[in-house]
Design a protein around this motif. Structure first.
Motif, mmCIF file in Angstrom:
data_model
loop_
_atom_site.group_PDB
_atom_site.id
_atom_site.type_symbol
_atom_site.label_atom_id
_atom_site.label_comp_id
_atom_site.label_asym_id
_atom_site.label_seq_id
_atom_site.Cartn_x
_atom_site.Cartn_y
_atom_site.Cartn_z
ATOM 1 N N THR A 43 -3.312 14.561 13.142
ATOM 2 C CA THR A 43 -4.117 15.487 12.364
ATOM 3 C C THR A 43 -4.165 16.893 12.852
ATOM 4 O OG1 THR A 43 -5.502 13.727 11.625
ATOM 5 C CG2 THR A 43 -6.266 15.843 11.147
ATOM 6 N N GLU A 44 -3.444 17.280 13.809
ATOM 7 C CA GLU A 44 -3.175 18.683 13.884
ATOM 8 C C GLU A 44 -1.677 18.709 13.739
ATOM 9 O OE1 GLU A 44 -4.918 20.475 17.241
ATOM 10 O OE2 GLU A 44 -6.875 19.819 16.726
ATOM 11 N N MET A 45 -1.147 18.860 12.557
ATOM 12 C CA MET A 45 0.230 18.530 12.249
ATOM 13 C C MET A 45 1.130 19.742 12.146
ATOM 14 S SD MET A 45 -0.594 16.005 9.232
ATOM 15 C CE MET A 45 -2.112 15.251 9.058
ATOM 16 N N SER A 46 2.419 19.516 12.293
ATOM 17 C CA SER A 46 3.493 20.496 12.318
ATOM 18 C C SER A 46 3.008 21.901 12.200
ATOM 19 C CB SER A 46 4.539 20.197 11.275
ATOM 20 O OG SER A 46 4.148 20.573 10.021
ATOM 21 N N GLY A 47 2.982 22.470 11.030
ATOM 22 C CA GLY A 47 2.398 23.776 10.879
ATOM 23 C C GLY A 47 0.926 23.633 10.976
ATOM 24 N N THR A 48 0.472 22.503 11.442
ATOM 25 C CA THR A 48 -0.932 22.207 11.527
ATOM 26 C C THR A 48 -1.136 21.522 12.837
ATOM 27 O OG1 THR A 48 -0.911 19.957 10.815
ATOM 28 C CG2 THR A 48 -0.699 21.574 9.128
ATOM 29 N N GLU A 49 -2.378 21.239 13.151
ATOM 30 C CA GLU A 49 -2.546 20.362 14.289
ATOM 31 C C GLU A 49 -2.496 18.955 13.753
ATOM 32 O OE1 GLU A 49 -5.121 21.248 17.421
ATOM 33 O OE2 GLU A 49 -5.084 23.335 16.972
ATOM 34 N N MET A 50 -2.019 18.050 14.573
ATOM 35 C CA MET A 50 -1.768 16.653 14.266
ATOM 36 C C MET A 50 -0.429 16.486 13.604
ATOM 37 S SD MET A 50 -5.140 14.779 12.922
ATOM 38 C CE MET A 50 -4.726 13.094 13.142
ATOM 39 N N SER A 51 0.640 16.965 14.066
ATOM 40 C CA SER A 51 1.887 16.719 13.361
ATOM 41 C C SER A 51 2.857 15.952 14.203
ATOM 42 C CB SER A 51 2.518 18.014 12.916
ATOM 43 O OG SER A 51 3.544 17.755 12.030
ATOM 44 N N GLY A 52 3.288 14.853 13.657
ATOM 45 C CA GLY A 52 4.298 14.076 14.334
ATOM 46 C C GLY A 52 5.599 14.074 13.582
ATOM 47 N N THR A 53 5.810 15.023 12.697
ATOM 48 C CA THR A 53 7.016 15.039 11.883
ATOM 49 C C THR A 53 8.236 15.496 12.657
ATOM 50 O OG1 THR A 53 6.552 17.288 11.187
ATOM 51 C CG2 THR A 53 5.723 15.536 9.791
ATOM 52 N N GLY A 54 8.026 16.284 13.710
ATOM 53 C CA GLY A 54 9.153 16.806 14.461
ATOM 54 C C GLY A 54 9.917 17.865 13.697
ATOM 55 N N GLY B 187 17.416 17.254 4.675
ATOM 56 C CA GLY B 187 17.126 15.869 4.987
ATOM 57 C C GLY B 187 15.663 15.512 5.033
ATOM 58 N N VAL B 188 14.763 16.503 5.158
ATOM 59 C CA VAL B 188 13.346 16.190 5.293
ATOM 60 C C VAL B 188 12.759 15.664 3.981
ATOM 61 C CG1 VAL B 188 11.051 17.153 5.753
ATOM 62 C CG2 VAL B 188 12.996 17.811 7.184
ATOM 63 N N LEU B 189 13.169 16.244 2.854
ATOM 64 C CA LEU B 189 12.615 15.801 1.573
ATOM 65 C C LEU B 189 12.862 14.310 1.354
ATOM 66 C CD1 LEU B 189 11.171 16.468 -1.053
ATOM 67 C CD2 LEU B 189 13.389 17.089 -2.047
ATOM 68 N N ASP B 190 14.036 13.844 1.686
ATOM 69 C CA ASP B 190 14.335 12.426 1.497
ATOM 70 C C ASP B 190 13.461 11.542 2.382
ATOM 71 O OD1 ASP B 190 16.260 12.935 -0.402
ATOM 72 O OD2 ASP B 190 17.915 12.971 1.043
ATOM 73 N N GLN B 191 12.970 12.092 3.471
ATOM 74 C CA GLN B 191 12.120 11.323 4.369
ATOM 75 C C GLN B 191 10.686 11.241 3.872
ATOM 76 O OE1 GLN B 191 12.379 12.628 8.494
ATOM 77 N NE2 GLN B 191 14.501 13.285 8.192
ATOM 78 N N ILE B 192 10.249 12.218 3.086
ATOM 79 C CA ILE B 192 8.825 12.276 2.731
ATOM 80 C C ILE B 192 8.538 11.934 1.276
ATOM 81 C CG2 ILE B 192 8.496 14.069 4.495
ATOM 82 C CD1 ILE B 192 8.015 16.024 2.074
ATOM 83 N N ALA B 193 9.534 12.019 0.382
ATOM 84 C CA ALA B 193 9.277 11.913 -1.051
ATOM 85 C C ALA B 193 9.569 10.510 -1.577
ATOM 86 C CB ALA B 193 10.101 12.941 -1.822
ATOM 87 N N LEU B 194 8.667 9.989 -2.386
ATOM 88 C CA LEU B 194 8.867 8.736 -3.100
ATOM 89 C C LEU B 194 9.750 8.977 -4.318
ATOM 90 C CD1 LEU B 194 5.149 7.556 -3.037
ATOM 91 C CD2 LEU B 194 7.021 6.644 -1.638
ATOM 92 N N ASP C 125 9.279 21.530 -2.769
ATOM 93 C CA ASP C 125 9.454 20.510 -1.737
ATOM 94 C C ASP C 125 8.533 20.785 -0.555
ATOM 95 O OD1 ASP C 125 10.889 22.831 -1.100
ATOM 96 O OD2 ASP C 125 12.557 21.748 -0.165
ATOM 97 N N ARG C 126 8.403 22.054 -0.187
ATOM 98 C CA ARG C 126 7.502 22.415 0.904
ATOM 99 C C ARG C 126 6.051 22.168 0.491
ATOM 100 N NH1 ARG C 126 8.292 23.899 6.449
ATOM 101 N NH2 ARG C 126 10.145 25.028 5.791
ATOM 102 N N LEU C 127 5.728 22.437 -0.773
ATOM 103 C CA LEU C 127 4.378 22.168 -1.254
ATOM 104 C C LEU C 127 4.059 20.676 -1.147
ATOM 105 C CD1 LEU C 127 1.738 23.062 -2.631
ATOM 106 C CD2 LEU C 127 2.880 22.678 -4.828
ATOM 107 N N LEU C 128 5.007 19.829 -1.517
ATOM 108 C CA LEU C 128 4.791 18.392 -1.395
ATOM 109 C C LEU C 128 4.511 18.020 0.054
ATOM 110 C CD1 LEU C 128 4.824 15.499 -2.552
ATOM 111 C CD2 LEU C 128 7.294 15.469 -2.091
ATOM 112 N N PHE C 129 5.294 18.553 0.971
ATOM 113 C CA PHE C 129 5.063 18.279 2.386
ATOM 114 C C PHE C 129 3.658 18.707 2.798
ATOM 115 C CE2 PHE C 129 5.066 19.590 6.824
ATOM 116 C CZ PHE C 129 5.554 18.456 7.459
#
Length: 276
Positions: A4-15, A150-157, A177-181
């Motif tokens: 929960t501080e993630m990537s462009g945020t805190e809590m990000s484990g997306t790498g 490659g990131v979109l394929d990892q996050i999008a249904l 795509d960035r908005l979805l992330f």
């Protein structure tokens, strides 16, 4: 999803790699009732955002101790985000206090306070509210740029690819795509304080209103029971508790709704769940 501080945020484990607008491209700091976040949040939520880092900013000793092995970039983004959090707490009428990281990287707020933090290149922000007014909140900011390959394929249904395709060939002012992330990051941030467990990118289905600036997230896993429940009889089949005037029937979280904007080289998303 992430912590929960993630990537462009805190809590990000997306790498995900840090990309975005240089801090020198935007200037200034805004206080409660902020220029960007104020358009996405209800009045009960206090927001503070910053577009530059203050080299003279001071942390609480407990916060400073967590940065002992941090590189300069991490130190600057953490420090400015925490200064935003301290100022947001003050705007809420709560004495500023250290905001440390929990086991999953989540900000640990003072008792009776809920909140969320985000940071990306050129932007830091924190929001807080009283837990009696808001059940949970999640914010995320990202550079308004195409996701790395490659990131979109990892996050999008598959169903998200269906609505993303036409949009990505339409309005070039928004990188959908960035908005979805970003939405999925906000979903995780709103989810974790309630569920206290992981939520994967594949565990929430997102739909976006491209004109209205709103979105919805449908959980594909069982959600936690919301604190406080709902009044007896409101959409519930079991009314056994209705004999007690003060009783409230448990309500399970099934999804979120939120708002988004694309401005100043950023996409910003926010979710709030009001108190019952």
């Amino acid at each position: 999803m992430t912590e929960t501080e993630m990537s462009g945020t805190e809590m990000s484990g997306t790498g995900m790699p840090e990309t975005g607008i240089p801090a020198s491209d935007v200037t200034g700091i805004t206080m409660p009732g902020t220029e960007l976040l104020a358009t996405l949040l209800p009045p009960d939520v206090v927001a503070v955002e910053a577009f530059t880092d203050d080299p003279d900013a001071v942390l609480f000793p407990e916060e400073e101790a967590t940065l002992a092995r941090s590189v300069d970039k991490r130190r600057r983004e953490f420090t400015t985000a925490r200064v935003c959090a301290h100022r947001a707490l003050a705007g809420l009428g709560v004495p500023p206090a250290p905001v440390l990281r929990g086991p999953r990287g989540e900000p640990q707020w003072p008792s009776g306070v809920i909140g969320s933090i985000t940071h990306c290149a050129g932007y830091r922000a924190a929001v807080v509210a009283r837990s009696t007014d808001i059940v949970t909140v999640g914010i995320d900011a990202e550079p308004n740029e195409v996701l790395p390959e490659g990131v979109l394929d990892q996050i999008a249904l598959p169903e998200e690819h269906d609505w993303l395709g036409p949009l990505m060939h339409g309005d070039p002012a928004v990188h959908w795509d960035r908005l979805l992330f970003s939405i999925k990051e906000s979903v995780y941030k709103a989810w974790f304080p309630l569920a206290r467990r992981w939520l994967g990118f594949e565990d929430a289905a997102i739909t976006v209103d491209p004109l209205g600036g709103t979105f919805s997230a449908r959980l594909l896993v069982d959600g936690p029971v919301l604190p406080g429940g709902v009044p007896p009889g409101r959409g519930q089949r079991n009314h056994d508790l209705s004999a007690l005037p003060e009783a409230r029937v448990p309500e399970r979280l099934t999804g979120f709704t939120g708002r988004w904007l694309a401005r100043n080289g950023l996409v910003i998303t926010a979710i709030t769940v009001p108190g019952r």
